[in-house]
Design an enzyme around this catalytic site. Structure first.
Site, PDB file in Angstrom:
ATOM      1  N   THR A  82      14.303   1.632   0.989  1.00 27.52           N
ATOM      2  CA  THR A  82      14.358   0.188   0.722  1.00 27.52           C
ATOM      3  C   THR A  82      14.004  -0.108  -0.736  1.00 27.52           C
ATOM      4  OG1 THR A  82      13.879  -0.349   3.007  1.00 27.52           O
ATOM      5  CG2 THR A  82      13.381  -2.047   1.399  1.00 27.52           C
ATOM      6  N   GLU A  95       4.585  -2.549   5.348  1.00 25.92           N
ATOM      7  CA  GLU A  95       5.799  -2.808   4.549  1.00 25.92           C
ATOM      8  C   GLU A  95       5.497  -2.659   3.060  1.00 25.92           C
ATOM      9  OE1 GLU A  95       7.829  -2.299   6.693  1.00 25.92           O
ATOM     10  OE2 GLU A  95       9.137  -4.032   6.820  1.00 25.92           O
TER      11      GLU A  95
END
Ligand code: HSE
Length: 309
Positions: free
Chosen positions: A181, A128
């Site tokens: 994102t 991530e």
């Protein structure tokens, strides 16, 4: 055991009222991976099909997560990873989390499970971090543990598994435009007025309560996002129409899945879920923008080893 084949699920994070902390695991969408031991130490990504993601280990979320894991265990052999990428990167349904989780769970399995599933989360978070510069665990946690999860803390990792109300189904529409994102995080305000924040966490508390009470009415009232959605929804074509039509068709809340562009709706029962799914399709068919929709059960157990060989 020399290898494993596994399914690593897609996830809906945030669920409107739990930015960076709530996540839900999906049953019908996910990546497939095959991980085998190799004589040569290290991590090797040898095949990627489905989507274009880098082969270079340090640029691949599965690569960096696995490297972090083997760095801490130092086995005297290495691993080859083959990825069948079904979840498009930048889709808002946990594409990077699925790859990272699949890699660390597969390697852990081949090493005889030295780590419990929850203990693998920090390694998957390396993926991530690479994907968007932020170590939020709201996709990784449900992908590993299944069900609906609340990330109480990431340092140290503390995840609460929440109850899944009976008949809960998820509907997703994925407009095929990419929203990174990292970009979707840049549009957010860095500070929030206290009044707005208190409304937000009141809804989060009520949502959690609704799961324990199996109370769909309370759930519906709680899936509200007064902070993130007003900023990010502008990046998603027809967002307001999707939300309106979901509401008109008995949705138990509709909002942005993760950082978008996917939009989710929850539904009480398969029949309602299918009606919402069809209504989403109707809205998007008129836009000319390619899209996919899914109706899914909630995946209770998360990433799944399909076979070992
Ligand atoms: N909670 C994250 C966000 C999910 O909304 O930015 C996307 O990875």
């Amino acid at each position: 055991m020399n290898g494993v084949r596994l399914f690593s699920p897609a996830t809906i994070s945030n669920l409107s009222c739990g930015f960076d902390v709530l996540g839900l695991c999906l049953e019908t969408i996910g990546d497939y991976m095959e991980i085998t031991k190799s004589k040569k130490k290290g991590i090797y990504i040898t095949s990627i099909i489905g989507e274009k993601v880098p082969y270079e280990v340090k640029k691949n979320v599965a690569g960096v997560s696995s490297e972090a894991l083997i760095d801490s265990l130092n086995p005297d052999f290495g691993f080859e990873i083959k990825i069948d990428k079904k979840i498009k990167p930048g889709s808002g349904i946990g594409s990077s989390a699925a790859s990272s989780v699949g890699a660390v769970v597969g390697i852990n399995h081949l090493l005889g499970n030295p780590f419990k599933p929850e203990e693998l989360i920090p390694y998957a978070l390396e993926g991530e971090k690479l994907a968007c510069g932020s170590e939020h665990a709201d996709n990784v946690a449900p992908a590993i543990l299944g069900g609906i999860t609340l990330v109480r803390s990431t340092k140290p990792i503390d995840i609460i598994k929440l109850p899944i109300p009976k008949n809960l189904k998820a509907v997703i529409i994925h407009p095929k435009i990419e929203i990174k994102t990292a970009d979707a995080r840049k549009v957010l305000d860095k500070s929030i007025p206290l009044e707005k924040a208190s409304q937000y966490w009141a809804n989060l508390g009520a949502f959690v309560s609704s799961l324990y009470e199996n109370n769909y009415e309370l759930m519906k009232k709680s899936i509200v996002d007064n902070i993130i959605e007003p900023k990010r929804s502008q990046l998603i074509p027809m967002f307001d129409s999707l939300k309106q039509i979901a509401n008109d068709n008995d949705s138990i809340g509709c909002g942005i899945s993760g950082s978008g562009p996917s939009v989710f709706s929850l539904a009480n029962g398969l029949k309602t879920a299918k009606i919402i799914n069809n209504s989403f399709k109707k809205i998007y068919e008129e836009t000319g923008i390619p899209f996919e929709t899914y109706v899914s059960d909630i995946n209770k157990s998360g990433v799944k080893i399909l076979s070992a060989f």
